[in-house]
Every structure is written in structure tokens, then in C-alpha cells.
Design a protein around this motif. Structure first.
Motif, short mmCIF file in Angstrom:
data_model
loop_
_atom_site.label_atom_id
_atom_site.label_comp_id
_atom_site.label_asym_id
_atom_site.label_seq_id
_atom_site.Cartn_x
_atom_site.Cartn_y
_atom_site.Cartn_z
N ARG A 144 -0.63 9.23 -17.69
CA ARG A 144 -1.91 9.47 -18.36
C ARG A 144 -2.63 10.69 -17.78
NH1 ARG A 144 -3.77 3.15 -18.46
NH2 ARG A 144 -3.41 2.72 -20.68
N ARG A 145 -2.55 10.86 -16.47
CA ARG A 145 -3.21 12.01 -15.83
C ARG A 145 -2.60 13.32 -16.28
NH1 ARG A 145 -3.34 8.76 -11.05
NH2 ARG A 145 -1.52 9.85 -10.23
N LYS A 146 -1.30 13.30 -16.56
CA LYS A 146 -0.62 14.54 -16.94
C LYS A 146 -0.75 14.86 -18.43
CE LYS A 146 2.81 14.21 -13.21
NZ LYS A 146 4.25 14.16 -12.85
N LEU A 147 -0.93 13.83 -19.24
CA LEU A 147 -1.11 14.06 -20.66
C LEU A 147 -2.53 14.50 -20.97
CD1 LEU A 147 0.65 10.87 -22.13
CD2 LEU A 147 1.54 13.19 -22.17
N GLY A 148 -2.71 15.13 -22.09
CA GLY A 148 -4.06 15.43 -22.54
C GLY A 148 -4.67 14.23 -23.23
N ASN A 149 -5.91 14.39 -23.69
CA ASN A 149 -6.59 13.32 -24.42
C ASN A 149 -6.57 13.59 -25.92
OD1 ASN A 149 -7.32 11.80 -22.14
ND2 ASN A 149 -9.13 13.08 -21.81
N LEU A 150 -6.81 12.53 -26.67
CA LEU A 150 -6.95 12.67 -28.11
C LEU A 150 -8.30 13.30 -28.42
CD1 LEU A 150 -5.61 9.15 -29.17
CD2 LEU A 150 -4.33 11.28 -28.94
N ASP A 151 -8.52 13.63 -29.68
CA ASP A 151 -9.77 14.28 -30.08
C ASP A 151 -10.99 13.42 -29.76
OD1 ASP A 151 -8.37 16.44 -31.00
OD2 ASP A 151 -8.36 15.78 -33.10
N ASP A 152 -10.81 12.09 -29.76
CA ASP A 152 -11.95 11.22 -29.46
C ASP A 152 -12.10 10.93 -27.96
OD1 ASP A 152 -9.84 9.52 -28.93
OD2 ASP A 152 -10.26 8.13 -30.57
N GLY A 153 -11.29 11.62 -27.14
CA GLY A 153 -11.42 11.47 -25.69
C GLY A 153 -10.55 10.40 -25.08
N ARG A 154 -9.89 9.59 -25.90
CA ARG A 154 -9.03 8.52 -25.38
C ARG A 154 -7.69 9.07 -24.91
NH1 ARG A 154 -7.67 4.41 -29.67
NH2 ARG A 154 -7.52 6.31 -30.92
N SER A 155 -7.06 8.34 -24.01
CA SER A 155 -5.67 8.63 -23.67
C SER A 155 -4.78 8.17 -24.83
CB SER A 155 -5.27 7.88 -22.40
OG SER A 155 -3.85 7.93 -22.23
N PRO A 156 -3.68 8.87 -25.12
CA PRO A 156 -2.78 8.40 -26.17
C PRO A 156 -2.03 7.13 -25.78
CG PRO A 156 -1.85 10.30 -25.06
CD PRO A 156 -3.25 10.15 -24.56
N ILE A 157 -2.04 6.78 -24.49
CA ILE A 157 -1.39 5.56 -24.03
C ILE A 157 -2.48 4.53 -23.77
CG2 ILE A 157 0.06 4.47 -22.29
CD1 ILE A 157 1.33 7.19 -21.78
N VAL B 223 5.45 -0.08 -12.99
CA VAL B 223 5.23 0.42 -14.35
C VAL B 223 3.79 0.87 -14.51
CG1 VAL B 223 5.08 -0.24 -16.79
CG2 VAL B 223 7.08 -0.89 -15.45
N ASP B 224 2.83 0.08 -14.01
CA ASP B 224 1.41 0.44 -14.12
C ASP B 224 1.11 1.76 -13.42
OD1 ASP B 224 0.70 -2.03 -15.44
OD2 ASP B 224 0.91 -3.00 -13.51
N VAL B 225 1.69 1.96 -12.24
CA VAL B 225 1.42 3.18 -11.49
C VAL B 225 2.03 4.39 -12.19
CG1 VAL B 225 1.70 4.38 -9.28
CG2 VAL B 225 1.27 1.92 -9.31
N HIS B 226 3.26 4.25 -12.69
CA HIS B 226 3.89 5.35 -13.42
C HIS B 226 3.08 5.70 -14.68
CE1 HIS B 226 7.41 5.82 -10.97
NE2 HIS B 226 7.84 4.59 -11.18
N VAL C 164 0.83 -1.20 0.00
CA VAL C 164 0.00 0.00 0.00
C VAL C 164 0.87 1.25 0.00
CG1 VAL C 164 -1.70 1.34 1.28
CG2 VAL C 164 -1.94 -1.14 1.11
N ASP C 165 1.81 1.35 0.94
CA ASP C 165 2.69 2.52 1.00
C ASP C 165 3.53 2.63 -0.26
OD1 ASP C 165 1.82 3.46 3.40
OD2 ASP C 165 3.48 2.68 4.58
N ARG C 166 3.94 1.50 -0.79
CA ARG C 166 4.76 1.49 -2.00
C ARG C 166 3.98 2.10 -3.18
NH1 ARG C 166 6.70 -4.29 -2.74
NH2 ARG C 166 7.64 -3.70 -0.75
N ILE C 167 2.75 1.67 -3.35
CA ILE C 167 1.94 2.17 -4.46
C ILE C 167 1.58 3.64 -4.25
CG2 ILE C 167 -0.31 1.97 -5.59
CD1 ILE C 167 -0.07 -1.07 -5.19
N VAL C 168 1.24 4.01 -3.00
CA VAL C 168 0.93 5.41 -2.73
C VAL C 168 2.15 6.29 -3.03
CG1 VAL C 168 0.37 7.08 -0.91
CG2 VAL C 168 -0.86 4.91 -1.04
N GLY C 169 3.33 5.82 -2.64
CA GLY C 169 4.54 6.58 -2.92
C GLY C 169 4.77 6.77 -4.41
N LEU C 170 4.56 5.73 -5.19
CA LEU C 170 4.70 5.85 -6.64
C LEU C 170 3.64 6.80 -7.21
CD1 LEU C 170 5.38 2.12 -7.57
CD2 LEU C 170 7.03 3.99 -7.65
N GLU C 171 2.43 6.74 -6.67
CA GLU C 171 1.37 7.63 -7.13
C GLU C 171 1.69 9.09 -6.81
OE1 GLU C 171 -2.00 5.97 -5.17
OE2 GLU C 171 -2.55 4.69 -6.88
#
Length: 226
Positions: free
Chosen positions: A199-212, A191-194, A85-92
Motif C-alpha cells: 500500500r505504501r508503494k502504490l498510489g491512491n485512487l482519486d478519492d484518496g483511498r488505497s486500491p487495496i 500477509v498483513d505486513v506485506h 518484533v524482529d520478524r515483523i520489522v524484517g518483513l517491514e
């Protein structure tokens, strides 16, 4: 010589790790609580921070949150073994990497060198631009639609690997090796948390999807913009 700040309330362990890091060529600064560790980290004379999560008073997670409000310097966490839990929170919260305690000093040195190497600008690699996303590896700068993206060194490297493989799936194993600097361990979700943070920092594509995009069972893919 890289200057590393080591923040841990275990004085004996802190001094032992400090001696080992010094013998490996690091300039080491020791602090034994978060209250003194945060100002030392933000004082402008530190290249990376090794931060224990479990400390009396202000916790390592609270200290990490304060550091990330003002700096994107590399931060490596020391976490209690098995404390996911602490590990994932730290990465987040933006930590670049972690090691469970008790840690092997040689592994700590290897992880530190990897995270510091990833944070150094390189003259190799021209500007990379795909749609609204632009990376300048020589300056370690990322932009989305002309606006600067506040990426940690790990997030920058993940985005660079994905963009250089646009339209192709990159496995989590390869992302860990190339962006985090070490093999992906079993049950390791870093890797999943990073990627989630990115994704939160990037914007979305025109169709609303994340580019990743997640490709289930295979990895992640940076999709081509149309």
C-alpha cells in the motif's frame, strides 16, 4: 543451479545447512557476519539470501536494510523462535519470508524453492492493467501511472493475485498459498505486513483511498477504478 548466500554467525549450523542445501542442488556461499554478507549479497552472483537476524556487530536487520537499498533479490530471514518484533520489522524492511530458529532444513529448502520460483519471470500471463496500475508478469515489472514500482517478489505476487481477482475478496489463507507459497500459520502476520508495504508503494485512487481495501474478517480486495 541457484546460488544461495547463507549468512549466520553460528558456524556449525551454517555449515550444516550449507551441506544440506548443496545436497538439494543449491550452490551455497557461506558468510558468518553481516559485514561480509552484505557485499557478497550485492556482488551480482547470488540468487537469494538466507539471513540470520541475531548476529554480533551489524545485525541482520541492518544488513537487510542495506541490501534493500540496492536490490530486490529474495531474502529469507532466520529469526529467534517467538521473536515477533524482529520478524515483523524484517518483513517491514522488505524480507520475503522468514523461518524461526532452529529451523527444519527440509522446510528451509521448501521456502527457498518457493521464493525463488516466485521471483522468476513467466511467459504465461499477459499484461494486466487496471486504472493506473500495470503488471507485466513476463518481465516481473509493475508500474503505477507509468512509473516503475520497486516491488519485492512477494509484493509483486500479492498484487498480481489481488488484481486478477479485482472486485472480489481474497482471503489471507489464499494469499499466503498463492503469493508466499505456503499455508498461513496461526498468528502469522506476514500477509498483513506485506500488504502494508505494498500500500505504501502504490498510489491512491482519486478519492484518496488505497486500491487495496481490507474486508474485516475475510481478507483483502483490489477495488475497481471508476
Amino acid at each position: 543451479m541457484n546460488r544461495v548466500l547463507l549468512v549466520d554467525d553460528d558456524v556449525e549450523l551454517c555449515e550444516m545447512l550449507g551441506e544440506y542445501l548443496s545436497a538439494e542442488g543449491f550452490d551455497v556461499l557461506l558468510r558468518h557476519d553481516a559485514e561480509s554478507g552484505v557485499p557478497a549479497a550485492l556482488g551480482g552472483d547470488v540468487d537469494a539470501v538466507v539471513l540470520d537476524i541475531m548476529m554480533p556487530g551489524q545485525s541482520g536487520l541492518e544488513a537487510l536494510r542495506e541490501i534493500r537499498q540496492q536490490s530486490l533479490m529474495p531474502v529469507l530471514m532466520l529469526t529467534a523462535k517467538g521473536d515477533d518484533v524482529d520478524r515483523i520489522v524484517g518483513l517491514e524492511l522488505g524480507a520475503d519470508d522468514y523461518l524461526p530458529k532452529p529451523c527444519n532444513p527440509r522446510e528451509l529448502v521448501a521456502r527457498l524453492r518457493a521464493v525463488l520460483r516466485r521471483s522468476v519471470p513467466t511467459k504465461l500471463g499477459e499484461e494486466l492493467s487496471i486504472g493506473p496500475a500495470t503488471l507485466r508478469p513476463a518481465e516481473r515489472l509493475a508500474e503505477w501511472a507509468g512509473e516503475a514500482l520497486p516491488l519485492t517478489s512477494t509484493e509483486f505476487n500479492l498484487l498480481e493475485v489481488l488484481m486478477r481477482n479485482v472486485g472480489h475478496v481474497v482471503s489471507k489463507d489464499e494469499l499466503s498459498e498463492r503469493a508466499l507459497g505456503h499455508p498461513l500459520a496461526r498468528y502469522d502476520r506476514s500477509v498483513d505486513v506485506h500488504i502494508s508495504n505494498l500500500r505504501r508503494k502504490l498510489g491512491n485512487l482519486d478519492d484518496g483511498r488505497s486500491p487495496i481495501q481490507t474486508v474485516r474478517g475475510l481478507g483483502y480486495q483490489y477495488v475497481e477504478h471508476r
